[in-house]
Design a protein around this motif. Sequence first.
Motif, PDB file in Angstrom:
ATOM      1  N   PHE A   1       0.711  -0.998   0.059  1.00  0.00           N
ATOM      2  CA  PHE A   1       0.125   0.114   0.020  1.00  0.00           C
ATOM      3  C   PHE A   1       0.946   1.072  -0.128  1.00  0.00           C
ATOM      4  N   ASN A   2       1.839   1.464   0.887  1.00  0.00           N
ATOM      5  CA  ASN A   2       2.594   2.639   1.166  1.00  0.00           C
ATOM      6  C   ASN A   2       3.547   3.020  -0.220  1.00  0.00           C
ATOM      7  N   GLY A   3       3.884   2.015  -0.716  1.00  0.00           N
ATOM      8  CA  GLY A   3       4.713   2.033  -2.125  1.00  0.00           C
ATOM      9  C   GLY A   3       3.771   2.604  -3.408  1.00  0.00           C
ATOM     10  N   ALA A   4       2.579   2.186  -3.280  1.00  0.00           N
ATOM     11  CA  ALA A   4       1.518   2.792  -4.584  1.00  0.00           C
ATOM     12  C   ALA A   4       0.520   3.363  -4.270  1.00  0.00           C
ATOM     13  N   CYS A   5       0.010   3.557  -3.048  1.00  0.00           N
ATOM     14  CA  CYS A   5      -1.035   4.179  -2.762  1.00  0.00           C
ATOM     15  C   CYS A   5      -1.007   5.453  -2.058  1.00  0.00           C
ATOM     16  N   ALA A   6       0.046   5.341  -1.148  1.00  0.00           N
ATOM     17  CA  ALA A   6       0.267   6.399  -0.004  1.00  0.00           C
ATOM     18  C   ALA A   6       0.337   7.680  -0.635  1.00  0.00           C
ATOM     19  N   ALA A   7       0.980   7.848  -1.768  1.00  0.00           N
ATOM     20  CA  ALA A   7       1.165   9.184  -2.242  1.00  0.00           C
ATOM     21  C   ALA A   7      -0.180  10.048  -2.235  1.00  0.00           C
ATOM     22  N   CYS A   8      -1.384   9.295  -2.739  1.00  0.00           N
ATOM     23  CA  CYS A   8      -2.608  10.080  -2.472  1.00  0.00           C
ATOM     24  C   CYS A   8      -3.276   9.795  -1.353  1.00  0.00           C
ATOM     25  N   GLY A  10      -2.529   8.522   1.554  1.00  0.00           N
ATOM     26  CA  GLY A  10      -1.969   8.550   3.022  1.00  0.00           C
ATOM     27  C   GLY A  10      -1.110   7.471   3.365  1.00  0.00           C
ATOM     28  N   LEU A  11       0.124   7.768   4.076  1.00  0.00           N
ATOM     29  CA  LEU A  11       0.837   6.762   4.509  1.00  0.00           C
ATOM     30  C   LEU A  11       0.082   6.068   5.771  1.00  0.00           C
ATOM     31  N   ASN A  12       0.016   4.521   5.777  1.00  0.00           N
ATOM     32  CA  ASN A  12      -0.639   3.863   6.289  1.00  0.00           C
ATOM     33  C   ASN A  12      -2.118   3.606   6.228  1.00  0.00           C
ATOM     34  N   ALA A  13      -2.502   4.284   5.074  1.00  0.00           N
ATOM     35  CA  ALA A  13      -3.819   4.565   4.661  1.00  0.00           C
ATOM     36  C   ALA A  13      -4.498   5.705   5.642  1.00  0.00           C
ATOM     37  N   ILE A  14      -3.780   6.607   6.041  1.00  0.00           N
ATOM     38  CA  ILE A  14      -4.320   7.651   7.006  1.00  0.00           C
ATOM     39  C   ILE A  14      -4.496   9.050   6.000  1.00  0.00           C
ATOM     40  N   SER A  15      -5.517   9.089   5.096  1.00  0.00           N
ATOM     41  CA  SER A  15      -5.719  10.403   4.404  1.00  0.00           C
ATOM     42  C   SER A  15      -5.669  11.788   4.885  1.00  0.00           C
ATOM     43  N   GLY A  16      -5.058  12.632   4.369  1.00  0.00           N
ATOM     44  CA  GLY A  16      -4.946  13.936   4.556  1.00  0.00           C
ATOM     45  C   GLY A  16      -6.166  14.538   4.313  1.00  0.00           C
ATOM     46  N   GLY A  17      -7.180  14.126   3.887  1.00  0.00           N
ATOM     47  CA  GLY A  17      -8.606  14.558   3.600  1.00  0.00           C
ATOM     48  C   GLY A  17      -8.642  15.087   2.180  1.00  0.00           C
TER      49      GLY A  17
END
Length: 83
Positions: A1-8, A10-17
Amino acid sequence: FNGACAACHGLNAISGGVVPDLRYLTPEKHKQFAGILYGARIPKGMPSFNGVFTLEQIESIRQYLIKRSHDLAEEQASRSAQR
């Protein structure tokens, strides 16, 4: 997840909103998850990962999000109990 998805998302699936916090996926979205990653949401700005992830990898990401959802619920319950 962190390698492919976190850029959008959020790291560890914690979105910035700015984009959806995937820890809050509905059962309907979980059913659509592979299709979303394979391009169903391109018109809404979600890139396609078709040819990048296998179905098994997509399911692993989905299971990770379920775990993160449970982690969030436990954290919220712990905070409520401390009040």
